[in-house]
Write a protein that holds these residues in place. Sequence first.
Motif, PDB file in Angstrom:
ATOM      1  N   PHE A  28      -8.555   7.530  49.113  1.00  0.00           N
ATOM      2  CA  PHE A  28      -9.279   7.230  47.874  1.00  0.00           C
ATOM      3  C   PHE A  28      -9.667   5.754  47.828  1.00  0.00           C
ATOM      4  O   PHE A  28     -10.749   5.398  47.359  1.00  0.00           O
ATOM      5  N   GLN A  29      -8.768   4.882  48.280  1.00  0.00           N
ATOM      6  CA  GLN A  29      -9.059   3.451  48.256  1.00  0.00           C
ATOM      7  C   GLN A  29     -10.261   3.144  49.144  1.00  0.00           C
ATOM      8  O   GLN A  29     -11.182   2.436  48.725  1.00  0.00           O
ATOM      9  N   LYS A  30     -10.264   3.676  50.353  1.00  0.00           N
ATOM     10  CA  LYS A  30     -11.359   3.391  51.289  1.00  0.00           C
ATOM     11  C   LYS A  30     -12.680   3.979  50.800  1.00  0.00           C
ATOM     12  O   LYS A  30     -13.720   3.319  50.834  1.00  0.00           O
ATOM     13  N   VAL A  31     -12.634   5.219  50.344  1.00  0.00           N
ATOM     14  CA  VAL A  31     -13.856   5.860  49.842  1.00  0.00           C
ATOM     15  C   VAL A  31     -14.330   5.172  48.565  1.00  0.00           C
ATOM     16  O   VAL A  31     -15.535   4.981  48.356  1.00  0.00           O
ATOM     17  N   GLY A  32     -13.383   4.764  47.713  1.00  0.00           N
ATOM     18  CA  GLY A  32     -13.744   4.069  46.471  1.00  0.00           C
ATOM     19  C   GLY A  32     -14.434   2.749  46.736  1.00  0.00           C
ATOM     20  O   GLY A  32     -15.404   2.386  46.062  1.00  0.00           O
ATOM     21  N   LYS A  33     -13.923   2.003  47.702  1.00  0.00           N
ATOM     22  CA  LYS A  33     -14.570   0.733  48.046  1.00  0.00           C
ATOM     23  C   LYS A  33     -15.979   0.966  48.563  1.00  0.00           C
ATOM     24  O   LYS A  33     -16.911   0.236  48.205  1.00  0.00           O
ATOM     25  N   LEU A  34     -16.132   1.975  49.402  1.00  0.00           N
ATOM     26  CA  LEU A  34     -17.445   2.285  49.952  1.00  0.00           C
ATOM     27  C   LEU A  34     -18.412   2.706  48.842  1.00  0.00           C
ATOM     28  O   LEU A  34     -19.563   2.243  48.800  1.00  0.00           O
ATOM     29  N   ALA A  35     -17.948   3.544  47.925  1.00  0.00           N
ATOM     30  CA  ALA A  35     -18.805   3.998  46.820  1.00  0.00           C
ATOM     31  C   ALA A  35     -19.165   2.836  45.900  1.00  0.00           C
ATOM     32  O   ALA A  35     -20.323   2.716  45.460  1.00  0.00           O
ATOM     33  N   ALA A  36     -18.193   1.972  45.599  1.00  0.00           N
ATOM     34  CA  ALA A  36     -18.473   0.826  44.729  1.00  0.00           C
ATOM     35  C   ALA A  36     -19.475  -0.122  45.384  1.00  0.00           C
ATOM     36  O   ALA A  36     -20.374  -0.651  44.714  1.00  0.00           O
ATOM     37  N   THR A  37     -19.344  -0.313  46.684  1.00  0.00           N
ATOM     38  CA  THR A  37     -20.282  -1.172  47.402  1.00  0.00           C
ATOM     39  C   THR A  37     -21.687  -0.581  47.380  1.00  0.00           C
ATOM     40  O   THR A  37     -22.669  -1.293  47.149  1.00  0.00           O
ATOM     41  N   ALA A  38     -21.776   0.722  47.583  1.00  0.00           N
ATOM     42  CA  ALA A  38     -23.092   1.367  47.592  1.00  0.00           C
ATOM     43  C   ALA A  38     -23.751   1.313  46.213  1.00  0.00           C
ATOM     44  O   ALA A  38     -24.936   0.981  46.097  1.00  0.00           O
ATOM     45  N   VAL A  39     -22.981   1.626  45.169  1.00  0.00           N
ATOM     46  CA  VAL A  39     -23.556   1.609  43.816  1.00  0.00           C
ATOM     47  C   VAL A  39     -23.919   0.184  43.411  1.00  0.00           C
ATOM     48  O   VAL A  39     -25.012  -0.070  42.874  1.00  0.00           O
ATOM     49  N   GLY A  40     -23.026  -0.754  43.662  1.00  0.00           N
ATOM     50  CA  GLY A  40     -23.303  -2.157  43.309  1.00  0.00           C
ATOM     51  C   GLY A  40     -24.484  -2.707  44.089  1.00  0.00           C
ATOM     52  O   GLY A  40     -25.342  -3.416  43.539  1.00  0.00           O
ATOM     53  N   GLY A  41     -24.544  -2.395  45.391  1.00  0.00           N
ATOM     54  CA  GLY A  41     -25.668  -2.862  46.203  1.00  0.00           C
ATOM     55  C   GLY A  41     -26.979  -2.251  45.754  1.00  0.00           C
ATOM     56  O   GLY A  41     -28.012  -2.933  45.716  1.00  0.00           O
ATOM     57  N   GLY A  42     -26.948  -0.976  45.400  1.00  0.00           N
ATOM     58  CA  GLY A  42     -28.168  -0.327  44.899  1.00  0.00           C
ATOM     59  C   GLY A  42     -28.635  -0.939  43.587  1.00  0.00           C
ATOM     60  O   GLY A  42     -29.837  -1.188  43.401  1.00  0.00           O
ATOM     61  N   PHE A  43     -27.691  -1.207  42.701  1.00  0.00           N
ATOM     62  CA  PHE A  43     -28.035  -1.843  41.423  1.00  0.00           C
ATOM     63  C   PHE A  43     -28.608  -3.242  41.661  1.00  0.00           C
ATOM     64  O   PHE A  43     -29.604  -3.643  41.033  1.00  0.00           O
ATOM     65  N   PHE A  44     -28.003  -3.983  42.575  1.00  0.00           N
ATOM     66  CA  PHE A  44     -28.468  -5.326  42.913  1.00  0.00           C
ATOM     67  C   PHE A  44     -29.899  -5.287  43.450  1.00  0.00           C
ATOM     68  O   PHE A  44     -30.752  -6.082  43.041  1.00  0.00           O
ATOM     69  N   LEU A  45     -30.172  -4.342  44.359  1.00  0.00           N
ATOM     70  CA  LEU A  45     -31.518  -4.225  44.911  1.00  0.00           C
ATOM     71  C   LEU A  45     -32.543  -3.826  43.848  1.00  0.00           C
ATOM     72  O   LEU A  45     -33.683  -4.312  43.860  1.00  0.00           O
ATOM     73  N   LEU A  46     -32.142  -2.946  42.932  1.00  0.00           N
ATOM     74  CA  LEU A  46     -33.061  -2.578  41.843  1.00  0.00           C
ATOM     75  C   LEU A  46     -33.364  -3.776  40.943  1.00  0.00           C
ATOM     76  O   LEU A  46     -34.512  -3.952  40.489  1.00  0.00           O
ATOM     77  N   GLN A  47     -32.375  -4.607  40.669  1.00  0.00           N
ATOM     78  CA  GLN A  47     -32.610  -5.797  39.838  1.00  0.00           C
ATOM     79  C   GLN A  47     -33.553  -6.785  40.536  1.00  0.00           C
ATOM     80  O   GLN A  47     -34.436  -7.377  39.896  1.00  0.00           O
ATOM     81  N   ILE A  48     -33.355  -6.935  41.844  1.00  0.00           N
ATOM     82  CA  ILE A  48     -34.251  -7.828  42.593  1.00  0.00           C
ATOM     83  C   ILE A  48     -35.677  -7.275  42.584  1.00  0.00           C
ATOM     84  O   ILE A  48     -36.643  -8.022  42.358  1.00  0.00           O
ATOM     85  N   ALA A  49     -35.814  -5.948  42.797  1.00  0.00           N
ATOM     86  CA  ALA A  49     -37.144  -5.334  42.795  1.00  0.00           C
ATOM     87  C   ALA A  49     -37.793  -5.445  41.416  1.00  0.00           C
ATOM     88  O   ALA A  49     -39.002  -5.687  41.314  1.00  0.00           O
ATOM     89  N   ASN A  50     -37.003  -5.297  40.366  1.00  0.00           N
ATOM     90  CA  ASN A  50     -37.535  -5.438  39.008  1.00  0.00           C
ATOM     91  C   ASN A  50     -37.960  -6.884  38.754  1.00  0.00           C
ATOM     92  O   ASN A  50     -39.031  -7.135  38.179  1.00  0.00           O
ATOM     93  N   HIS A  51     -37.159  -7.848  39.166  1.00  0.00           N
ATOM     94  CA  HIS A  51     -37.449  -9.265  38.923  1.00  0.00           C
ATOM     95  C   HIS A  51     -38.683  -9.735  39.695  1.00  0.00           C
ATOM     96  O   HIS A  51     -39.460 -10.541  39.183  1.00  0.00           O
ATOM     97  N   THR A  52     -38.882  -9.226  40.905  1.00  0.00           N
ATOM     98  CA  THR A  52     -40.031  -9.653  41.709  1.00  0.00           C
ATOM     99  C   THR A  52     -41.297  -8.871  41.383  1.00  0.00           C
ATOM    100  O   THR A  52     -42.358  -9.196  41.903  1.00  0.00           O
ATOM    101  N   GLY A  53     -41.194  -7.819  40.558  1.00  0.00           N
ATOM    102  CA  GLY A  53     -42.372  -7.099  40.125  1.00  0.00           C
ATOM    103  C   GLY A  53     -42.694  -5.852  40.930  1.00  0.00           C
ATOM    104  O   GLY A  53     -43.740  -5.241  40.711  1.00  0.00           O
ATOM    105  N   TYR A  54     -41.828  -5.452  41.848  1.00  0.00           N
ATOM    106  CA  TYR A  54     -42.072  -4.223  42.612  1.00  0.00           C
ATOM    107  C   TYR A  54     -41.937  -2.969  41.750  1.00  0.00           C
ATOM    108  O   TYR A  54     -42.647  -1.990  41.959  1.00  0.00           O
TER     109      TYR A  54
END
Length: 185
Positions: free
Chosen positions: A97-123
């Motif tokens: 659970f710890q390993k899968v949880g870290k992977l899931a948190a990284t994926a969700v956080g990274g996806g959110f981060f990329l969406l914020q960058i795309a929103n900020h740059t106007g994509y």
Amino acid sequence: METSAPRAGSQSAAMTARHSFSYGAETPQVSSRDQLVEMAASSQGHFDSLDLAELAKKQPWWRKLFGQESGPSAEKYSVATQLLIGGVTGWCTGFIFQKVGKLAATAVGGGFFLLQIANHTGYIKVDWQRVEKDMKKAKEQLKIRKNNPISTGVKSKAEEVVSFVKKNVLVTGGFFGGFLLGMAS
């Protein structure tokens, strides 16, 4: 009902054993395959049949897997063994659970981060009015579901889990302790 003659081997040995059992006599010494076939043919109709498919349908899956004596583990194993089994399985589960949880948190956080960058740059452009409208609908749905009672299927599963925990307190305690240790490692 006509049947073909039985094959030699384990079936003929079983027929011999059944034949002697059905008449209460000792197992006769049979010297050849022909005598076995003759004995089996002469004893047609003296056997009770057992429908294994019907028997299997009536038994729970754990009895099929572990046998008739598969009750609570408290009846079969010592306290130390129960704690060890629960602790090891809990640790393994917690570690995964710890390993899968870290992977899931990284994926969700990274996806959110990329969406914020795309929103900020106007994509991409977010329609905040539509987001707010959808959030209101979701809140209403949650209120409706909150007022509805829990279905009987969910209640029966919850009662089954509580019953298992009560019957296997030591294994369950070891599992949760091991789970916490697995999450921490």
